[in-house]
Design a protein around this motif. Structure first.
Motif, PDB file in Angstrom:
ATOM      1  N   THR A 162      53.922  17.329  43.171  1.00  0.00           N
ATOM      2  CA  THR A 162      54.181  17.512  41.740  1.00  0.00           C
ATOM      3  C   THR A 162      52.981  18.159  41.050  1.00  0.00           C
ATOM      4  OG1 THR A 162      55.340  15.419  41.883  1.00  0.00           O
ATOM      5  CG2 THR A 162      55.039  16.338  39.688  1.00  0.00           C
ATOM      6  N   ILE A 163      51.806  17.616  41.334  1.00  0.00           N
ATOM      7  CA  ILE A 163      50.614  18.103  40.632  1.00  0.00           C
ATOM      8  C   ILE A 163      50.335  19.564  40.980  1.00  0.00           C
ATOM      9  CG2 ILE A 163      48.113  17.852  40.431  1.00  0.00           C
ATOM     10  CD1 ILE A 163      48.539  14.834  40.851  1.00  0.00           C
ATOM     11  N   THR A 164      50.405  19.881  42.266  1.00  0.00           N
ATOM     12  CA  THR A 164      50.079  21.264  42.631  1.00  0.00           C
ATOM     13  C   THR A 164      51.121  22.245  42.097  1.00  0.00           C
ATOM     14  OG1 THR A 164      51.129  20.933  44.769  1.00  0.00           O
ATOM     15  CG2 THR A 164      48.741  20.767  44.704  1.00  0.00           C
ATOM     16  N   ARG A 165      52.313  21.743  41.837  1.00  0.00           N
ATOM     17  CA  ARG A 165      53.320  22.641  41.278  1.00  0.00           C
ATOM     18  C   ARG A 165      53.142  22.837  39.773  1.00  0.00           C
ATOM     19  NH1 ARG A 165      58.801  21.178  44.044  1.00  0.00           N
ATOM     20  NH2 ARG A 165      57.236  20.033  45.135  1.00  0.00           N
ATOM     21  N   GLU A 166      52.429  21.908  39.143  1.00  0.00           N
ATOM     22  CA  GLU A 166      52.252  22.031  37.700  1.00  0.00           C
ATOM     23  C   GLU A 166      50.916  22.648  37.316  1.00  0.00           C
ATOM     24  OE1 GLU A 166      53.317  18.670  35.390  1.00  0.00           O
ATOM     25  OE2 GLU A 166      55.377  18.704  36.136  1.00  0.00           O
ATOM     26  N   LEU A 167      50.121  23.021  38.312  1.00  0.00           N
ATOM     27  CA  LEU A 167      48.852  23.670  38.013  1.00  0.00           C
ATOM     28  C   LEU A 167      48.982  25.153  38.278  1.00  0.00           C
ATOM     29  CD1 LEU A 167      46.297  21.150  39.514  1.00  0.00           C
ATOM     30  CD2 LEU A 167      46.657  21.667  37.103  1.00  0.00           C
ATOM     31  N   ARG A 168      48.545  25.933  37.317  1.00  0.00           N
ATOM     32  CA  ARG A 168      48.696  27.369  37.428  1.00  0.00           C
ATOM     33  C   ARG A 168      47.514  27.977  38.159  1.00  0.00           C
ATOM     34  NH1 ARG A 168      50.353  31.026  32.328  1.00  0.00           N
ATOM     35  NH2 ARG A 168      50.686  32.973  33.422  1.00  0.00           N
ATOM     36  N   CYS A 169      47.814  28.870  39.074  1.00  0.00           N
ATOM     37  CA  CYS A 169      46.765  29.570  39.791  1.00  0.00           C
ATOM     38  C   CYS A 169      46.185  30.640  38.873  1.00  0.00           C
ATOM     39  CB  CYS A 169      47.338  30.203  41.043  1.00  0.00           C
ATOM     40  SG  CYS A 169      46.216  31.318  41.856  1.00  0.00           S
ATOM     41  N   LEU A 170      44.857  30.669  38.749  1.00  0.00           N
ATOM     42  CA  LEU A 170      44.270  31.603  37.778  1.00  0.00           C
ATOM     43  C   LEU A 170      44.140  33.007  38.326  1.00  0.00           C
ATOM     44  CD1 LEU A 170      42.479  28.688  37.226  1.00  0.00           C
ATOM     45  CD2 LEU A 170      42.052  30.118  35.244  1.00  0.00           C
ATOM     46  N   VAL A 171      43.968  33.109  39.630  1.00  0.00           N
ATOM     47  CA  VAL A 171      43.713  34.419  40.202  1.00  0.00           C
ATOM     48  C   VAL A 171      44.997  35.228  40.312  1.00  0.00           C
ATOM     49  CG1 VAL A 171      42.572  35.607  42.078  1.00  0.00           C
ATOM     50  CG2 VAL A 171      42.020  33.239  41.599  1.00  0.00           C
ATOM     51  N   CYS A 172      46.080  34.500  40.671  1.00  0.00           N
ATOM     52  CA  CYS A 172      47.275  35.220  41.066  1.00  0.00           C
ATOM     53  C   CYS A 172      48.284  35.247  39.940  1.00  0.00           C
ATOM     54  CB  CYS A 172      47.867  34.564  42.278  1.00  0.00           C
ATOM     55  SG  CYS A 172      47.324  32.870  42.454  1.00  0.00           S
ATOM     56  N   GLN A 173      47.870  34.940  38.748  1.00  0.00           N
ATOM     57  CA  GLN A 173      48.756  34.964  37.588  1.00  0.00           C
ATOM     58  C   GLN A 173      49.908  33.998  37.737  1.00  0.00           C
ATOM     59  OE1 GLN A 173      47.191  35.856  35.467  1.00  0.00           O
ATOM     60  NE2 GLN A 173      45.785  37.378  36.215  1.00  0.00           N
ATOM     61  N   ASN A 174      51.118  34.478  37.594  1.00  0.00           N
ATOM     62  CA  ASN A 174      52.151  33.474  37.358  1.00  0.00           C
ATOM     63  C   ASN A 174      52.688  32.758  38.599  1.00  0.00           C
ATOM     64  OD1 ASN A 174      53.322  32.046  35.448  1.00  0.00           O
ATOM     65  ND2 ASN A 174      54.792  33.575  34.772  1.00  0.00           N
ATOM     66  N   THR A 175      51.823  32.063  39.323  1.00  0.00           N
ATOM     67  CA  THR A 175      52.320  31.191  40.382  1.00  0.00           C
ATOM     68  C   THR A 175      51.538  29.881  40.324  1.00  0.00           C
ATOM     69  OG1 THR A 175      50.937  32.578  41.751  1.00  0.00           O
ATOM     70  CG2 THR A 175      53.277  32.636  42.218  1.00  0.00           C
ATOM     71  N   PRO A 176      52.177  28.807  40.725  1.00  0.00           N
ATOM     72  CA  PRO A 176      51.440  27.544  40.784  1.00  0.00           C
ATOM     73  C   PRO A 176      50.539  27.528  42.005  1.00  0.00           C
ATOM     74  CG  PRO A 176      53.711  27.217  41.499  1.00  0.00           C
ATOM     75  CD  PRO A 176      53.599  28.652  41.064  1.00  0.00           C
ATOM     76  N   ILE A 177      49.543  26.662  42.013  1.00  0.00           N
ATOM     77  CA  ILE A 177      48.607  26.661  43.142  1.00  0.00           C
ATOM     78  C   ILE A 177      49.307  26.215  44.421  1.00  0.00           C
ATOM     79  CG2 ILE A 177      46.547  26.332  41.724  1.00  0.00           C
ATOM     80  CD1 ILE A 177      46.468  23.442  42.681  1.00  0.00           C
ATOM     81  N   SER A 178      50.449  25.541  44.303  1.00  0.00           N
ATOM     82  CA  SER A 178      51.155  25.112  45.510  1.00  0.00           C
ATOM     83  C   SER A 178      51.681  26.299  46.302  1.00  0.00           C
ATOM     84  CB  SER A 178      52.314  24.193  45.146  1.00  0.00           C
ATOM     85  OG  SER A 178      53.225  24.875  44.313  1.00  0.00           O
TER      86      SER A 178
END
Lengths: 645, 141, 177
Positions: B35-51
């Motif tokens: 859940t957490i990794t899906r709700e955190l936004r990846c900063l480098v890759c723009q619109n994807t979650p870190i998961s």
């Protein structure tokens, strides 16, 4: 020579579009028959030259003319011919040209297929359409010319983005654009009606098939995009609430509202100014989407390379288009007349609720999509609004809407009575509750919300079917119903399937990321996934590692999947081709991750119950729309309440 | 050619990644992790979650989440660890604070506004006479 | 009447926002560290692996912390600018070598010149997370008391140096000579 000819055709088409709008609007205003007579030939000519221009760009792709910068950027000699054609609309310039082509085709259709519409009114509609299309042509000519030469010519092209090398995505843009642009027809009809200051039932009848057609394209286009994301991006998601997705979904919601409100305007002559406003808003949101995607003001996974000059151009164009339409609206809407009354319990009320909920849903998506931009513009910092927000907020208007739909479908115009409604809905309700309960527990332990979602889907489907049973009891054949009625029922069954699919997939999907060696087996949702082997594979323009995964259930082999990890030779970016076993009740999904070095690979395996219902539902909805469109009364020549010149 | 390359770099490819770590032993922790990794936004890759991102930073952040979970941190602690370093931008679910008030109240405001208009319209219409001379209301949807 | 005016008002507001939005870059995420104490850390030095440096040891001076790596294209572009700034000798620049192969990093400095007083090595990127680093190049400005004053998330240029950094640095130095 060929690219220059393409550019020249586009310039010519632009001139014809300008003449078309002038002849249409001025000719209608000053009642000049000889000007009016120009409109149709101009529309035809505009189409011919746009098609020629588009064809010439396509030709440059087919013959690999890398002296054209756009071709060099998006194609390659190793690219299969089918994708060379699809590459025409793979980036900003070409996709805009396709947008223009779509608009020309709509224009052509309106000019030839609307014999029953008075010539003066049709000229106005075509005049407005000509203005819209010439705006887009000017945009291409001024900022986004796809025919620009590259000197010296490139020896080899940069190739098509591997993500786009896929059949579904190759046809997704044309269909989606046809939908976006199709809303311009309803928009133009609305503006023309505002110029005349008159909205009649006949007007609503003219607009309805066009709106339905655009809506069908949008529905299929969005479904295709979602299906593509599901199997191509590799994470098994089918919707991410990305700005680009939202940009396509908002016009869809508006078009859906418009179809329903047109039903009231046509049959009852009510909600006229509201219908007009929806017709304007639908296309406005298409334009807004174009702006958001192409100007770089928002972050998106599918963003085009952005350029502020382009952003500014679209912004001005958008402001003018919508601004003028809304200006006319302020001027004319108050005098459009209000029509007759209806009781609180009536089909009118239910359709009003439907419209309210759809517009609120679109408004919330707009809010969520633009909020980061608002914050940034006001120097209040950067925030993100993502799936958790949209998933939550979107349900607030739509869940009650779907629940009420089951009732609304059966209520009569003007005044409905509880007694017959209750009688008709008792059986579907009595079946829906146990069926929904059964389905809820079929995959695990549901929450209350899950149950409500599943119930909503089942309820809508059964409620639509009860109409058929009712007819049979009355001794009448189901097919004796008007087509638009059958279409409505089918589309609502599609919606029910969609709701069911979305709820079950979102709640009961199981997903595991694992590290496996050849020979390892894992269990997921009662299936045994065994990674048998890994081998190297080769495609026309990529190299791949291919896994072989056998899936067994109770010892019996269900299927064997071959997920791939591809590296396309030119752009050298790794791509995932998931292995999917599709089924009515569930999908089994295997995606290959990375080589972990110690002979093991990371894999993502997923069990996705009812996921097919999402796209199936969308297709059924579109089919319902098609049935409605085939309604004979839309093709009959009816001059009864003609719009007087 | 140089210009071309620059343009291409501006177009991020949505690259997908599989989490290369083994699942956490405790299924409850694993679920929170997902859940957490899906709700955190990846900063480098723009619109994807870190998961779902294969950027090195996303991988590091995933590991960080994992370690914090194993160390017994609460979800709230993990989220504030992230926002302390990267700002509210990393949260796909914006926090309920003063500047996001309008965003979170939007459903209520819009429904209230729409509902008022709806009730007023229906009331008005219910008071008006019903025209019963329509010819085609029966069969048209 | 107001209900007929509402749509166009919404349009005007939206167009206004979009116009401002056109002049902003949505990809740049400002650091929440601005105005707060720099994170505590100690990292080995690239050229003297035995020694370490960190926030504590850097207190008492205004300095730049520049995040770089040999994998970063734009870092190569800004390198010349950093050399120029180092030559001006107004503030010391400390390097923060992120997620890199130390061998390659040393080669890079040998080839292109070394603008840094010292470069710290953050091989696994963990300290970088504390700094909220998400790309390179990034440049932080830190004051004498260890407060983060400013952050640039882009290649440094002479123009940015003159317009954004120099005035801040002069202010800091004037306040606490």
């Amino acid at each position: 020579m060929i690219p220059e000819l393409g550019l020249f055709s586009l310039v010519l088409a632009f001139c014809l579009a300008i003449i078309q709008s002038f002849a249409g609007l001025a000719g209608a205003h000053w009642r000049k028959p000889e000007w009016l007579a120009l409109v149709r030939p101009m529309a035809t000519g505009q189409f011919v030259f746009v098609a020629l221009s588009f064809g010439l760009l396509t030709w440059s792709f087919i013959v690999n003319d890398f002296s054209v910068e756009y071709v060099a950027m998006n194609s390659n000699t190793g690219l299969p011919t089918f994708y060379r054609i699809a590459a025409v609309w793979a980036a900003h310039e070409g996709s805009l040209l396709m947008w223009i082509l779509a608009m020309s085709i709509w224009t052509l259709s309106v000019s030839w297929l609307n014999e029953e519409i008075p010539e003066v009114f049709r000229a106005r509609v075509l005049g407005v359409m000509g203005l819209v299309n010439s705006g887009f042509m000017l945009f291409v000519l001024a900022t986004s010319n796809p025919f620009v030469r590259l000197l010296p010519a490139a020896i080899e092209g940069r190739d098509l983005n591997p993500l786009l090398q896929d059949p579904a995505l190759a046809i997704h843009p044309p269909i989606l654009y046809a939908g976006y642009v199709g809303l311009a027809v309803a928009f133009s009809f609305a503006v023309a009606a505002l110029i005349e200051g008159k909205v009649t039932s006949a007007w609503a009848r003219w607009v309805r098939p066009w709106t339905l057609m655009a809506w069908i394209f949008l529905t299929i286009g969005i479904a295709l995009g979602s299906w593509w994301a599901y199997y191509e991006l590799g994470w098994g998601g089918w919707w991410f609430w990305d700005p680009v997705e939202n940009a396509s979904f908002m016009p869809w919601l508006m078009a859906t509202a418009l179809i329903h409100s047109l039903a009231v305007s046509e049959t009852r002559g009510l909600f006229k100014s509201w219908t007009i406003l929806l017709a304007i808003s639908g296309f406005s949101l298409s334009l807004l989407g174009t702006f958001l995607v192409r100007s770089g003001v928002l972050i998106s996974v599918h963003a085009f390379a952005s350029d502020p000059a382009r952003g500014l151009f679209i912004l001005i164009f958008l402001g003018l288009c919508i601004g003028i339409a809304l200006g006319l609206y302020i001027w004319r809407a108050p005098s459009l007349g209000s029509g007759a009354g209806f009781k609180v319990l009536s089909r009118e009320s239910f359709l009003l609720i439907n419209n309210l909920m759809l517009v609120v849903a679109a408004g919330l998506i707009l809010m969520g999509t633009l909020y980061p931009l608002f914050m940034d513009a006001l120097e209040m910092g950067k925030i993100s609004v993502g799936p958790p927000y949209f998933n939550l907020v979107f349900l607030i208007p739509t869940l009650p809407m779907v629940l009420l739909l089951g009732v609304g479908m059966h209520s009569t115009w003007k005044r409905a009575r509880w007694e017959p409604l209750r009688k008709r809905l008792k059986t579907p309700l009595l079946i829906a509750v146990p069926v929904a309960l059964g389905l809820s527990f079929a995959w695990g332990r549901p929450s209350v919300l899950t149950f409500v979602g599943i119930f909503a889907g089942v309820w809508v489907i059964l409620s639509a079917f009860s109409e058929i049973r009712e007819r049979q009891e009355m001794g009448r054949n189901f097919f004796s119903l008007p087509r638009s009625m059958i279409g409505m029922l089918v589309a609502h069954i599609g919606l029910g399937l969609f709701v069911l699919g979305v709820t079950v997939t979102s709640v009961f999907s199981i997903e595991k990321d694992l590290a496996l060696r050849a020979g390892d087996t894992v269990e997921l949702a009662g299936y045994q996934f065994k990674l048998e082997s890994l081998r190297n594979a080769e495609g026309p323009n990529f190299d791949a590692v291919e896994g072989m995964v056998t899936i067994r259930r109770n010892g019996k082999v269900v299927t064997t999947l071959y997920p791939q990890k591809r590296v396309y030779r030119v752009q050298t970016s790794p791509m995932t081709e998931a292995g999917i076993d599709a089924g009515w009740t569930r999908d089994l999904f295997v995606a290959l991750g990375d080589d972990l070095g110690d002979e093991s690979w990371s894999l993502r395996i997923q069990f996705k119950p009812l996921v097919r219902f999402i796209w199936l539902g969308a297709l059924v909805m579109a089919f319902g729309g098609l049935l409605s469109m085939s309604e004979p009364r839309y093709r009959k020549i009816q001059k009864a309440e003609g719009v007087a010149p | 050619m140089k210009k071309m390359i620059a343009v291409l770099l501006l177009m991020p490819l949505a690259l997908f990644a599989v989490d290369n770590n083994d699942a956490l032993e405790d299924p409850e922790l694993q679920e929170r992790y997902e859940t957490i990794t899906r709700e955190l936004r990846c900063l480098v890759c723009q619109n994807t979650p870190i998961s779902d991102s294969n950027a090195p930073l996303a991988e590091d952040l995933r590991n960080q989440v994992r370690e914090m979970l194993l160390a017994g941190s609460s979800n709230r602690e993990i989220y504030s660890y992230m926002t302390d370093r990267y700002g509210d931008f990393v949260l796909y679910k914006p926090p309920f604070v003063k500047r996001t008030l309008l965003l979170w109240l939007a459903p209520g405001i819009l429904l209230l506004l729409g509902g008022t208009v709806l009730v007023r319209t229906v009331r008005q219409r219910a008071a008006m006479p019903i025209d019963d001379d329509d010819e085609n209301e029966e069969e048209i949807e | 009447m107001s209900r007929f005016l509402a749509p166009i008002l919404i349009l005007v507001v939206l167009v206004g926002f979009f116009f401002i939005g056109l002049h902003k870059n949505p990809n740049i995420v400002p650091s929440p560290l601005i105005g707060k104490p720099a994170p505590q850390y100690e990292l080995p030095l690239l050229l003297k692996p035995g020694e370490t440096l960190g926030t504590e040891k850097l207190l008492g001076q205004v300095y730049l912390l520049n995040v770089w790596g040999t994998w970063c294209f734009a870092c190569r572009a800004e390198h010349g600018v950093l050399m120029e700034i180092a030559r001006q000798n107004i503030v010391p620049i400390y390097g923060f070598n992120s997620r890199d192969d130390p061998q390659k990093a040393r080669q890079w400095l040998a080839d292109l010149g070394d603008p840094y007083v010292a470069s710290m090595v953050d091989t696994d990127g963990l300290v970088g997370i504390d700094w909220g680093v998400y790309g390179a190049p990034e440049t932080f400005l830190i004051d004498q008391t260890g407060i983060v004053i400013h952050k640039l998330i882009a290649p440094m240029t002479m123009r940015i140096w003159h317009e954004d950094f120099l005035p801040l640095i002069q202010q800091l130095k004037a306040a606490r000579p």
